[in-house]
Design an enzyme around this catalytic site. Structure first.
Site, mmCIF file in Angstrom:
data_model
loop_
_atom_site.group_PDB
_atom_site.id
_atom_site.type_symbol
_atom_site.label_atom_id
_atom_site.label_comp_id
_atom_site.label_asym_id
_atom_site.label_seq_id
_atom_site.Cartn_x
_atom_site.Cartn_y
_atom_site.Cartn_z
ATOM 1 N N GLY A 46 24.142 48.924 43.294
ATOM 2 C CA GLY A 46 25.092 49.699 44.100
ATOM 3 C C GLY A 46 26.526 49.286 43.851
ATOM 4 C CB CYS A 47 28.196 45.997 43.813
ATOM 5 S SG CYS A 47 27.838 45.583 45.534
ATOM 6 C CB THR A 48 26.983 47.963 38.840
ATOM 7 O OG1 THR A 48 26.740 46.548 38.843
ATOM 8 C CG2 THR A 48 27.339 48.422 37.433
#
Length: 159
Positions: A46-48
């Site tokens: 998700g953060c990527t």
């Protein structure tokens, strides 16, 4: 935990290390609109996705007068690897003791799979040129967040 920020509040000042180990302060961005986004962990799916969305929108955000700062509790070395692996060209800042996240109300109680714990709450705060909060969004989704933010800021979609 700090109260959630609302438009008109003074954005809490901070100085954190970026992925190169250099100090970056919110005051360095005075006079510019600055998107400060908090994400839980570098190099997670998700953060990527969220970081790459900011990367892919960076030129159009900057053309509209917005700078981007990403903040996570990751150590500098992990941020450097993440930035390098994903070709991220905006500053990623290390908030290992989560003091800045706490000041921005982006650290608090989370629930996942029936478990309650303290952690980073995916959040975005837009700071205006005078250092005031223009937009504060909490519990944002990683996917589609940049597009929603652009819409909320009334920026033209490019492409």
């Amino acid at each position: 935990m700090a109260e959630k920020l609302t438009p008109g509040d003074t954005a809490p000042a901070f100085t954190l290390k970026d992925a190169t180990g250099a100090d970056v302060s919110l005051s360095d961005y005075r006079g510019r609109n600055t998107i400060v986004y908090f994400y839980p962990a570098a190099a997670t799916p998700g953060c990527t996705k969220q970081a790459c969305d900011f990367r892919d929108s960076l030129a159009s955000l900057q053309a509209a007068g917005y700078e981007v700062l990403g903040i996570s509790p990751d150590p500098v070395g992990k941020l450097a690897s993440f930035a390098d692996a994903q070709g991220l060209t905006f500053p990623l800042l290390s908030d290992e003791d989560h003091a800045v996240a706490e000041a921005y109300a982006a650290w608090g109680e989370k629930k996942n799979y029936g478990r309650t714990y303290e952690g980073l709450i995916r959040s975005t705060v837009v700071v205006d040129p005078d250092g005031k909060v223009a937009v504060a969004q909490y519990n944002v989704r990683a996917t589609g967040h940049v597009a929603k933010l652009r819409k909320d800021l009334k920026l033209e979609e490019v492409g």
